[in-house]
Design a protein around this motif. Structure first.
Motif, mmCIF file in Angstrom:
data_model
loop_
_atom_site.group_PDB
_atom_site.id
_atom_site.type_symbol
_atom_site.label_atom_id
_atom_site.label_comp_id
_atom_site.label_asym_id
_atom_site.label_seq_id
_atom_site.Cartn_x
_atom_site.Cartn_y
_atom_site.Cartn_z
ATOM 1 N N PRO A 188 0.805 -1.228 0.000
ATOM 2 C CA PRO A 188 0.000 0.000 0.000
ATOM 3 C C PRO A 188 0.834 1.271 0.000
ATOM 4 O O PRO A 188 0.330 2.343 -0.356
ATOM 5 N N SER A 189 2.090 1.172 0.384
ATOM 6 C CA SER A 189 2.925 2.374 0.444
ATOM 7 C C SER A 189 3.187 2.986 -0.931
ATOM 8 O O SER A 189 3.598 4.152 -1.021
ATOM 9 N N LEU A 190 2.944 2.237 -2.013
ATOM 10 C CA LEU A 190 3.187 2.780 -3.352
ATOM 11 C C LEU A 190 2.177 3.851 -3.739
ATOM 12 O O LEU A 190 2.417 4.609 -4.676
ATOM 13 N N THR A 191 1.052 3.914 -3.058
ATOM 14 C CA THR A 191 -0.004 4.882 -3.431
ATOM 15 C C THR A 191 -0.382 5.805 -2.284
ATOM 16 O O THR A 191 -1.371 6.539 -2.389
ATOM 17 N N GLU A 192 0.374 5.831 -1.240
ATOM 18 C CA GLU A 192 -0.044 6.553 -0.042
ATOM 19 C C GLU A 192 -0.058 8.069 -0.223
ATOM 20 O O GLU A 192 -0.779 8.770 0.487
ATOM 21 N N LYS A 193 0.687 8.633 -1.127
ATOM 22 C CA LYS A 193 0.750 10.074 -1.314
ATOM 23 C C LYS A 193 0.022 10.563 -2.568
ATOM 24 O O LYS A 193 0.147 11.739 -2.919
ATOM 25 N N CYS A 194 -0.739 9.673 -3.225
ATOM 26 C CA CYS A 194 -1.359 10.044 -4.504
ATOM 27 C C CYS A 194 -2.885 10.037 -4.454
ATOM 28 O O CYS A 194 -3.516 10.220 -5.502
ATOM 29 N N ASN A 195 -3.468 9.828 -3.283
ATOM 30 C CA ASN A 195 -4.931 9.809 -3.136
ATOM 31 C C ASN A 195 -5.581 8.808 -4.095
ATOM 32 O O ASN A 195 -6.527 9.121 -4.811
ATOM 33 N N CYS A 196 -5.063 7.617 -4.116
ATOM 34 C CA CYS A 196 -5.636 6.553 -4.954
ATOM 35 C C CYS A 196 -5.285 5.207 -4.358
ATOM 36 O O CYS A 196 -4.455 5.106 -3.444
ATOM 37 N N ARG A 197 -5.906 4.169 -4.884
ATOM 38 C CA ARG A 197 -5.655 2.799 -4.438
ATOM 39 C C ARG A 197 -5.580 1.884 -5.648
ATOM 40 O O ARG A 197 -6.305 2.064 -6.626
ATOM 41 N N PHE A 198 -4.675 0.911 -5.545
ATOM 42 C CA PHE A 198 -4.465 -0.039 -6.624
ATOM 43 C C PHE A 198 -5.015 -1.399 -6.226
ATOM 44 O O PHE A 198 -4.902 -1.834 -5.077
ATOM 45 N N GLY A 199 -5.604 -2.067 -7.201
ATOM 46 C CA GLY A 199 -5.952 -3.479 -7.075
ATOM 47 C C GLY A 199 -5.445 -4.207 -8.307
ATOM 48 O O GLY A 199 -5.774 -3.831 -9.439
ATOM 49 N N VAL A 200 -4.631 -5.221 -8.121
ATOM 50 C CA VAL A 200 -3.990 -5.907 -9.237
ATOM 51 C C VAL A 200 -4.457 -7.349 -9.279
ATOM 52 O O VAL A 200 -4.680 -7.976 -8.243
ATOM 53 N N ALA A 201 -4.643 -7.862 -10.477
ATOM 54 C CA ALA A 201 -5.054 -9.252 -10.684
ATOM 55 C C ALA A 201 -4.025 -9.945 -11.559
ATOM 56 O O ALA A 201 -3.670 -9.430 -12.636
ATOM 57 N N LEU A 202 -3.553 -11.113 -11.102
ATOM 58 C CA LEU A 202 -2.593 -11.924 -11.850
ATOM 59 C C LEU A 202 -3.077 -13.365 -11.873
ATOM 60 O O LEU A 202 -2.496 -14.245 -11.232
ATOM 61 N N PRO A 203 -4.172 -13.641 -12.581
ATOM 62 C CA PRO A 203 -4.705 -15.020 -12.584
ATOM 63 C C PRO A 203 -3.761 -15.969 -13.312
ATOM 64 O O PRO A 203 -3.120 -15.611 -14.302
ATOM 65 N N LEU A 204 -3.696 -17.178 -12.796
ATOM 66 C CA LEU A 204 -2.815 -18.196 -13.353
ATOM 67 C C LEU A 204 -3.618 -19.142 -14.225
ATOM 68 O O LEU A 204 -4.623 -19.713 -13.791
ATOM 69 N N SER A 205 -3.188 -19.320 -15.459
ATOM 70 C CA SER A 205 -3.880 -20.196 -16.393
ATOM 71 C C SER A 205 -3.698 -21.652 -16.002
ATOM 72 O O SER A 205 -2.657 -22.059 -15.472
ATOM 73 N N LYS A 206 -4.720 -22.456 -16.280
ATOM 74 C CA LYS A 206 -4.616 -23.883 -15.999
ATOM 75 C C LYS A 206 -3.664 -24.588 -16.950
ATOM 76 O O LYS A 206 -3.242 -25.717 -16.686
ATOM 77 N N HIS A 207 -3.313 -23.938 -18.068
ATOM 78 C CA HIS A 207 -2.356 -24.512 -19.017
ATOM 79 C C HIS A 207 -0.931 -24.055 -18.758
ATOM 80 O O HIS A 207 -0.013 -24.513 -19.439
ATOM 81 N N ALA A 208 -0.743 -23.159 -17.775
ATOM 82 C CA ALA A 208 0.597 -22.654 -17.490
ATOM 83 C C ALA A 208 1.409 -23.711 -16.735
ATOM 84 O O ALA A 208 0.870 -24.493 -15.945
ATOM 85 N N LYS A 209 2.702 -23.729 -16.989
ATOM 86 C CA LYS A 209 3.589 -24.661 -16.317
ATOM 87 C C LYS A 209 3.941 -24.126 -14.927
ATOM 88 O O LYS A 209 4.457 -23.021 -14.796
ATOM 89 N N VAL A 210 3.650 -24.918 -13.926
ATOM 90 C CA VAL A 210 3.953 -24.537 -12.543
ATOM 91 C C VAL A 210 4.871 -25.605 -11.967
ATOM 92 O O VAL A 210 4.509 -26.782 -11.905
ATOM 93 N N GLY A 211 6.053 -25.214 -11.566
ATOM 94 C CA GLY A 211 7.015 -26.155 -11.017
ATOM 95 C C GLY A 211 8.217 -25.419 -10.468
ATOM 96 O O GLY A 211 8.153 -24.234 -10.114
ATOM 97 N N ILE A 212 9.332 -26.123 -10.422
ATOM 98 C CA ILE A 212 10.542 -25.517 -9.889
ATOM 99 C C ILE A 212 11.029 -24.390 -10.773
ATOM 100 O O ILE A 212 11.608 -23.417 -10.307
ATOM 101 N N GLY A 213 10.746 -24.512 -12.093
ATOM 102 C CA GLY A 213 11.158 -23.437 -12.999
ATOM 103 C C GLY A 213 10.429 -22.143 -12.713
ATOM 104 O O GLY A 213 11.022 -21.057 -12.763
ATOM 105 N N SER A 214 9.143 -22.226 -12.389
ATOM 106 C CA SER A 214 8.376 -21.024 -12.053
ATOM 107 C C SER A 214 8.882 -20.404 -10.766
ATOM 108 O O SER A 214 8.977 -19.173 -10.637
ATOM 109 N N ALA A 215 9.222 -21.242 -9.788
ATOM 110 C CA ALA A 215 9.744 -20.720 -8.526
ATOM 111 C C ALA A 215 11.084 -20.024 -8.736
ATOM 112 O O ALA A 215 11.345 -18.953 -8.171
#
Length: 610
Positions: free
Chosen positions: A233-260
């Motif tokens: 939240p500190s990224l917007t504390e002086k700008c009178n606004c609020r951010f909401g970010v979405a990063l959905p993960l696809s079911k076809h995306a590779k998730v494993g040690i490489g992603s980590a």
């Protein structure tokens, strides 16, 4: 008399040889059937055998013409352009007249070079072999080989031209193509890469002032789908606004040690190192930053070569906030110029670190201060303003979308004209829903965007990395207005009106609102039998990273919207009015259901009461 097949020479090119062709169109494979002596083949001009010209047989003692005189007469006959009846008459006279033949009654064009050649051969002034070779005549075998080569080349060009208009789901995506996909085309690509010049890297920009950014407490953040990272939240504390970010993960995306490993390296600022090449870096990134009284939010959607696309997206997310806030133009209170120079710096940085010949990214950036909002973008990551509807009874529950950006595609006349003036070729592939940019007579780079960071091969045909910049005054915006910064996949699966009205419902915070919308859009894209993908591969990945920017510092300042049961939206898990999900409202059989309802109502209305 059968003629020799080994040295057939054609001395009458105007007469067409009637050799049958097989199914492959090769005249050399057809069978040649010789006619008996004195019996001409119908529709076929007689051929002259050179071996017969070379013989020294004289006229026989019985007064009949010898083999030599017969061949000379056949030469004279084939050298004329007379009708078929004239040729038949000449051959008939050859067989029936005794003694020395007089063929002067056979009509022939005296001024023709073919008649002159026949006369000289009949008179014995020159040898037939030297005559044919000296005048540039070619043998039948040579002509057959030439014809075969021409037909093969024409067939190759035809199939190649047809292939350039095919949509190949194996390596073509919604905006570009994987350059590793086409087979047998890498040599052609290497030749095109040699024509890339450094013109796109010669933009004049001011030197960066990193000390100024550090002095004003510069901070940055970035993440990819699947990261366990939260926007501070500190990224917007002086700008009178609020951010909401979405990063959905696809079911076809590779998730494993490489992603980590990729997430760890990106967090440490090492997403472009040698170890990162073995990690799974996502094609999409969300990033944010703050410096003084300014805050920044942006998304990057990479495309092209999967080997470099993730690293390109990482580099853009890492370099863009720094390039904006450390710019000399930003220090001089000129944010618009700072954004323009930042795109040039990032493009140069990406091109110097990675192979960006056929790899690039669409980028959109929103820079916010207490008084103004600046939006800079290249590509199709769209920014939409959600404004409360002030007309009639809609003011309490309806929002109106206002697009701040316009997608940089060939449907825009200004963008189309620039591509054509630069020599680019525009084609629409079969079963494709959009036009794409190509280098003339090639399949490269197959790009649907007219502006993007990277894609240096496309820069040779008019594509540019210079952004379109717009500015908004915050005081002119109505209370309750918000911004939606969405990736291309969000706007492919959701209309602007549906998106802003979805986000205007009651949610605990902007993060939950944006995650709800992005997850719904991804579900529509990945649904079995979804028509949103068109002819693309079912496992084609799309970008859904998005930002919701509320222009109020506190939740109490947000106007309360009256919920409606019939509005499309998420099911309220916290209680209250439940709303219909998308599958119940938008179904494949909805039209049939309405027809059945109408028929049932009509049948009931026709029943007469007892």
């Amino acid at each position: 008399m059968a003629s020799s097949r080994s040295s057939n020479l054609e001395i009458d090119p105007p007469m067409q040889r009637n050799s049958s062709m097989n199914s492959l169109g090769s005249p050399r494979d057809s069978a040649r059937q010789e006619s008996p002596a004195g019996t001409p083949r119908s529709g076929v001009s007689p051929r002259l055998s050179a071996s017969k010209f070379a013989s020294n047989e004289s006229v026989s003692s019985q007064g009949r013409p010898s083999n030599k005189s017969k061949d000379q007469l056949r030469t004279s006959t084939t050298s004329t352009r007379s009708s078929r009846s004239g040729q038949s008459a000449a051959l008939q006279a050859l067989e029936n007249r005794p003694g020395k033949m007089n063929a002067s009654h056979i009509a022939r064009p005296e001024a023709s070079k073919w008649a002159l050649a026949a006369k000289q051969a009949m008179a014995g002034e020159i040898e037939v072999e030297s005559l044919l070779q000296g005048r540039g005549y070619t043998s039948v075998a040579d002509k057959e080989e030439s014809l075969e080569a021409i037909m093969s080349a024409e067939a190759h060009l035809s199939f190649d031209c047809l292939g350039r208009h095919q949509l190949e789901p194996g390596y073509i995506t919604r905006n570009s193509m994987n350059p590793n996909g086409p087979r047998g085309k890498h040599l052609e690509l290497q030749k095109l890469l040699q024509n890339i010049k450094a013109d796109d890297l010669m933009d004049v920009v001011d030197e960066s002032d990193e000390e100024y950014a550090k002095k004003h407490d510069f901070k940055s953040w970035q993440a990819q789908p699947g990261d366990l990272s939260f926007l501070p939240p500190s990224l917007t504390e002086k700008c009178n606004c609020r951010f909401g970010v979405a990063l959905p993960l696809s079911k076809h995306a590779k998730v494993g040690i490489g992603s980590a490993i990729g997430s760890l390296l990106a967090a440490e600022g090492k997403g472009g190192g040698a170890l990162a090449k073995a990690a799974d870096l996502s094609l999409e990134r969300a990033f944010a930053g703050r410096c003084g009284d300014f805050c920044l939010a942006g998304v990057a959607n990479a495309h092209g070569n999967p080997k470099w696309a993730g690293s390109v997206a990482w580099c853009i997310a890492k370099e863009m906030p720094k390039a904006v806030f450390a710019s000399a133009a930003f220090k001089r209170k000129n944010p618009a110029k700072a954004l323009q120079e930042a795109f040039s710096k990032v493009h140069r940085s990406v091109a110097s670190q990675f192979d960006c010949s056929c790899t690039g990214a669409a980028v959109s950036v929103v820079l916010i201060s207490k008084e103004h909002i600046w939006v800079a973008h290249v590509g199709d990551c769209r920014v939409v303003l959600g404004v409360p509807d002030s007309t009639g009874m809609s003011r309490d529950f309806h929002y109106v979308p206002n697009a701040v950006t316009q997608d940089h595609k060939l449907s825009v006349k200004k963008e189309f004209d620039r591509i054509k003036e630069a020599g680019g070729e525009v084609r629409k592939l079969m079963h494709d829903g959009m036009c794409r940019i190509f280098v003339e007579d090639t399949i490269w780079p197959c790009l649907a965007l007219t502006r993007c960071v990277g894609d240096r091969l496309a820069h040779t045909v008019g594509v540019t990395h210079k952004p379109t910049i717009s500015m908004l005054n915050r005081k002119d915006l109505a209370r309750g207005t918000f911004l939606v910064l969405g990736s291309a996949g969000l706007w492919t699966c959701t209309s602007e009106k549906a998106a802003v009205n979805w986000l205007s419902r009651q949610f605990p915070d902007p993060q939950a609102a944006m995650m709800s919308l992005s997850a719904e859009a991804m579900g529509r894209w990945e649904a079995q039998g979804s028509k949103l993908r068109g002819q693309l591969h079912p496992k084609t990945l799309e970008c859904f990273s998005s930002f919701l920017i509320r222009l109020e510092a506190d939740e109490e300042d947000v106007p309360v919207q009256t919920p409606r049961k019939f509005v499309v939206g998420p099911i309220n898990q916290m209680g209250g009015a439940s709303q219909k999900p998308w599958k119940e409202v938008k179904s494949a059989n909805r039209v049939l259901e309405l027809r059945r309802m109408q028929q049932h109502s009509s049948a009931v209305g026709e029943v007469q009461p007892q």
